[in-house]
Design a protein around this motif. Structure first.
Motif, PDB file in Angstrom:
ATOM      1  N   PHE A 178       0.808  -1.223   0.000  1.00 10.19           N
ATOM      2  CA  PHE A 178       0.000   0.000   0.000  1.00 10.19           C
ATOM      3  C   PHE A 178       0.840   1.271   0.000  1.00 10.19           C
ATOM      4  N   TYR A 179       2.189   1.150  -0.056  1.00  3.26           N
ATOM      5  CA  TYR A 179       3.044   2.327  -0.004  1.00  3.26           C
ATOM      6  C   TYR A 179       2.733   3.306  -1.138  1.00  3.26           C
TER       7      TYR A 179
ATOM      8  N   GLY B 116       1.216  -2.910  -5.853  1.00  2.00           N
ATOM      9  CA  GLY B 116       0.147  -2.029  -5.395  1.00  2.00           C
ATOM     10  C   GLY B 116      -0.161  -0.941  -6.400  1.00  2.00           C
ATOM     11  N   VAL B 117       0.874  -0.439  -7.080  1.00  2.00           N
ATOM     12  CA  VAL B 117       0.669   0.577  -8.115  1.00  2.00           C
ATOM     13  C   VAL B 117      -0.199   0.021  -9.239  1.00  2.00           C
ATOM     14  N   GLY B 118       0.107  -1.208  -9.669  1.00  2.00           N
ATOM     15  CA  GLY B 118      -0.675  -1.821 -10.736  1.00  2.00           C
ATOM     16  C   GLY B 118      -2.096  -2.104 -10.313  1.00  2.00           C
ATOM     17  N   GLU B 119      -2.254  -2.653  -9.115  1.00  2.00           N
ATOM     18  CA  GLU B 119      -3.594  -3.022  -8.660  1.00  2.00           C
ATOM     19  C   GLU B 119      -4.446  -1.812  -8.325  1.00  2.00           C
ATOM     20  N   GLY B 120      -3.788  -0.685  -8.021  1.00  2.00           N
ATOM     21  CA  GLY B 120      -4.538   0.522  -7.716  1.00  2.00           C
ATOM     22  C   GLY B 120      -5.410   1.012  -8.862  1.00  2.00           C
TER      23      GLY B 120
ATOM     24  N   SER C 158      -8.690   5.401   2.381  1.00  2.00           N
ATOM     25  CA  SER C 158      -8.826   4.185   3.191  1.00  2.00           C
ATOM     26  C   SER C 158      -7.637   3.250   3.029  1.00  2.00           C
ATOM     27  N   SER C 159      -6.927   3.345   1.901  1.00  2.00           N
ATOM     28  CA  SER C 159      -5.787   2.446   1.685  1.00  2.00           C
ATOM     29  C   SER C 159      -4.645   2.731   2.657  1.00  2.00           C
ATOM     30  N   LEU C 160      -4.662   3.889   3.284  1.00  2.00           N
ATOM     31  CA  LEU C 160      -3.631   4.194   4.272  1.00  2.00           C
ATOM     32  C   LEU C 160      -3.682   3.218   5.441  1.00  2.00           C
ATOM     33  N   THR C 161      -4.870   2.642   5.690  1.00  2.00           N
ATOM     34  CA  THR C 161      -4.962   1.649   6.758  1.00  2.00           C
ATOM     35  C   THR C 161      -4.167   0.394   6.418  1.00  2.00           C
TER      36      THR C 161
END
Length: 375
Positions: free
Chosen positions: A103-104, A159-163, A305-308
């Motif tokens: 999630f970074y 995470g970049v791709g899935e975002g 919310s992804s910060l969680t």
């Protein structure tokens, strides 16, 4: 004048499948793939970590408190030590850092994914996101051997791709789901996230129940909206409240269930079942507010919310660093329950599922410009 008979044969009519159902079907399996790529490390981590003497003490502290649950921990440790593959001496904090690395940079593309989907096409963004994440997942074994830092970088790029995928699929739902079918189509698509974690039938049963909860509640929600007995906003708030408050109560019940494994499993299964009701709550609110910008709105809220995803693994690692004791894990559960309750209160106070004024004004302006051009 001869009139041509263009009547569609009865057989052809029976074989017709609405395209929105095809979109929902493919979207479901797309999210199954997406979530499997995200959650696979949670399963692999168990076999990757070397259970050294220090880690064994942690297991023993749990076993002493709950022998029925953790009684076979020594056997599992021996099985893992004899299994194939390299082992890594990662403590709880290191594991939390690795798990959160996904999630970074995730929030960057999940925030902009809605715009890209609107600009270049939701289908292209959805497929690209899955493709990039899949390729990077294949590189995971190589990255792990290079060290923790390369491994974290690869996970962050995944995470970049899935975002890109979640805003893209929400854009597709807004384009294909009729107003009176939004809950059902959205639930059908996003239930793929629950099925994607089913990483065995027994351990995956709670996730299957979450998908069933989403589908069953969506049918009731759409019926309530179509009957016009309740407003769309009221329906969304009812199902969101059931999801959040019900989940919070189940979490608190787990903290007082002691070492009764069967009770804990039942409560966790019930938790995920009612949590599935969110598919008829906040999950489709973005489409209700203004369909053309549903992907952008979803990207905005999901990026926050992804910060969680960064906070929770590290918080859990900090709470359990002295051992997997009931006391330590109860702290995690208390925080989780608090988040559930606060989220329900904020949603019930501030949320609206009606077409927003700025959306109506933009739509009227576009219609006015189209009329002027035609005239």
């Amino acid at each position: 004048m001869q009139v041509l008979d263009v009547t569609v044969p009865e057989k052809a009519q029976r074989c017709y499948i609405p395209k929105r159902f095809i979109v929902a079907f493919l979207g479901f399996f797309g999210l199954v793939n997406v979530y499997a790529l995200r959650a696979n490390l949670s399963v692999a981590m168990v076999a990757m970590v070397n259970n050294t003497e220090g880690n064994t003490k942690v297991f023993n502290s749990s076993r002493d408190e709950c022998p029925d649950i953790m009684g076979s921990s020594n056997d599992s440790i021996m099985d893992q030590s004899n299994s194939l593959g390299e082992k890594y001496n990662w403590d709880a904090k290191t594991q939390g850092m690795i798990m959160s690395s996904f999630f970074y940079a995730y929030f960057i593309t999940v925030l902009t994914g809605g715009y890209f989907a609107k600009r270049f096409g939701a289908k292209l963004m959805f497929g690209s996101g899955i493709g990039v994440t899949s390729i990077l997942t294949l590189l995971t074994p190589v990255a792990v051997r290079w060290g923790i830092i390369p491994f974290i970088i690869v996970r962050a790029l995944e995470g970049v791709g899935e975002g890109l995928t979640y805003p893209a699929i929400n854009t597709m739902v807004s384009q294909w789901a009729p107003k009176l079918e939004r809950s059902r189509i959205s639930s059908a698509v996003f239930s793929g996230t629950s099925i994607g974690t089913v990483s065995g039938l027994l351990t995956g049963l709670p996730n299957i129940l979450e998908a069933l909860g989403g589908m069953m509640s969506s049918y009731v929600a759409d019926k309530l909206i179509s009957s016009k007995t309740l407003s769309v906003t009221t329906v969304r708030k009812i199902f969101q409240s059931i999801a959040m408050v019900g989940s919070g109560i189940c979490v608190l019940a787990i903290t007082v269930s002691g070492c009764q494994a069967s009770v804990i499993i039942i409560l966790y299964s019930l938790l995920l079942y009612v949590n599935g009701f969110k598919c008829s709550g906040y999950n489709v609110t973005h489409v209700d507010m203004y369909p053309p910008l549903a992907g952008v709105l979803y990207g905005l809220t999901n990026s926050i919310s992804s910060l969680t995803g960064i906070i929770v693994p590290n918080m859990t690692g900090a709470f359990t660093v002295t051992g997997n004791t009931r006391s330590n894990w109860n702290k995690v559960f208390y925080v989780t329950a608090g988040v559930y309750f606060i989220s329900a209160i904020l949603y019930d106070i501030f949320a609206s599922a009606e077409l927003q004024p700025w959306g109506s004004e933009k739509k009227e302006k576009k219609q006015s410009n189209t009329s002027e051009t035609k005239s």
